[in-house]
Design a protein around this motif. Structure first.
Motif, PDB file in Angstrom:
ATOM      1  N   ARG A   1       0.824  -1.196   0.000  1.00  0.00           N
ATOM      2  CA  ARG A   1       0.000   0.000   0.000  1.00  0.00           C
ATOM      3  C   ARG A   1       0.865   1.256   0.000  1.00  0.00           C
ATOM      4  O   ARG A   1       0.586   2.216  -0.730  1.00  0.00           O
TER       5      ARG A   1
ATOM      6  N   ASP B   1       2.429   1.623  -3.507  1.00  0.00           N
ATOM      7  CA  ASP B   1       1.384   2.078  -4.435  1.00  0.00           C
ATOM      8  C   ASP B   1       1.095   3.571  -4.248  1.00  0.00           C
ATOM      9  O   ASP B   1       0.967   4.322  -5.223  1.00  0.00           O
ATOM     10  N   SER B   2       0.994   3.985  -3.019  1.00  0.00           N
ATOM     11  CA  SER B   2       0.695   5.383  -2.727  1.00  0.00           C
ATOM     12  C   SER B   2       1.816   6.305  -3.222  1.00  0.00           C
ATOM     13  O   SER B   2       1.551   7.352  -3.825  1.00  0.00           O
ATOM     14  N   GLU B   3       3.049   5.917  -2.974  1.00  0.00           N
ATOM     15  CA  GLU B   3       4.191   6.735  -3.413  1.00  0.00           C
ATOM     16  C   GLU B   3       4.287   6.796  -4.938  1.00  0.00           C
ATOM     17  O   GLU B   3       4.559   7.852  -5.501  1.00  0.00           O
ATOM     18  N   VAL B   4       4.044   5.680  -5.614  1.00  0.00           N
ATOM     19  CA  VAL B   4       4.077   5.652  -7.079  1.00  0.00           C
ATOM     20  C   VAL B   4       2.989   6.565  -7.638  1.00  0.00           C
ATOM     21  O   VAL B   4       3.209   7.332  -8.572  1.00  0.00           O
ATOM     22  N   ARG B   5       1.804   6.510  -7.034  1.00  0.00           N
ATOM     23  CA  ARG B   5       0.718   7.400  -7.479  1.00  0.00           C
ATOM     24  C   ARG B   5       1.089   8.870  -7.277  1.00  0.00           C
ATOM     25  O   ARG B   5       0.808   9.700  -8.140  1.00  0.00           O
ATOM     26  N   ASP B   6       1.723   9.183  -6.162  1.00  0.00           N
ATOM     27  CA  ASP B   6       2.142  10.564  -5.906  1.00  0.00           C
ATOM     28  C   ASP B   6       3.138  11.041  -6.973  1.00  0.00           C
ATOM     29  O   ASP B   6       3.012  12.156  -7.486  1.00  0.00           O
TER      30      ASP B   6
ATOM     31  N   LEU C   1       3.563   9.824 -10.059  1.00  0.00           N
ATOM     32  CA  LEU C   1       2.897   9.932 -11.357  1.00  0.00           C
ATOM     33  C   LEU C   1       1.954  11.130 -11.413  1.00  0.00           C
ATOM     34  O   LEU C   1       1.858  11.799 -12.446  1.00  0.00           O
ATOM     35  N   THR C   2       1.277  11.429 -10.313  1.00  0.00           N
ATOM     36  CA  THR C   2       0.378  12.584 -10.272  1.00  0.00           C
ATOM     37  C   THR C   2       1.168  13.871 -10.431  1.00  0.00           C
ATOM     38  O   THR C   2       0.766  14.768 -11.173  1.00  0.00           O
ATOM     39  N   THR C   3       2.286  13.954  -9.761  1.00  0.00           N
ATOM     40  CA  THR C   3       3.138  15.142  -9.868  1.00  0.00           C
ATOM     41  C   THR C   3       3.655  15.300 -11.298  1.00  0.00           C
ATOM     42  O   THR C   3       3.624  16.398 -11.858  1.00  0.00           O
TER      43      THR C   3
END
Length: 139
Positions: free
Chosen positions: A110, A113-118, A120-122
């Motif tokens: 988790r 996943d959260s760090e990868v999303r951060d 990619l969002t940036t």
């Protein structure tokens, strides 16, 4: 004067005119569709030059309208973007290490996943991307 004499005189007259005629004027008339000069190559070259001028003007207008970008600049920006992506993903290990210490496998998943999303969002932030392009254009 016989017909043969007239033809001979005419042929001789044409030869005299051709030797005395200004070749520039003969070529000019032929290029305009008058005269009998052999200047189809000249007319083609003139038409080709006009096409090149029109194409150059079209490209200048597209660039002025912002519809044309320099290939080298676009490549440089692309390389910089990929370098930024690479750096962001390589930093994930350090970012996750402290958070994942002592966690279960499920919790570590988790966190990753959260760090990868951060990341990619940036990287996908369109406003940030446009600002970076504008900064490049102004520098």
């Amino acid at each position: 004067m016989s017909e043969q004499d007239c033809e001979a005189d005419f042929t001789k007259a044409v030869e005299i005119v051709m030797t005395l005629a200004d070749s520039d004027k003969v070529i000019g008339h032929a290029a305009n569709g008058r005269g009998e000069g052999h200047s189809s190559a000249y007319a083609e070259a003139k038409a080709q030059a006009e096409l090149h001028r029109a194409r150059r003007l079209e490209l200048m207008n597209l660039k002025a309208e912002g519809k044309l970008v320099d290939r080298a600049e676009a490549t440089e920006i692309g390389v910089r973007i990929f370098a930024e992506i690479r750096t962001a993903f390589l930093a994930l290990g350090r970012r996750v290490a402290d958070k994942a210490a002592g966690q279960t496998a499920r919790e570590v998943t988790r966190i990753i996943d959260s760090e990868v999303r951060d990341v990619l969002t940036t990287l996908a932030d369109e406003a940030r991307f446009i600002r970076a392009l504008d900064d490049e254009a102004l520098s």
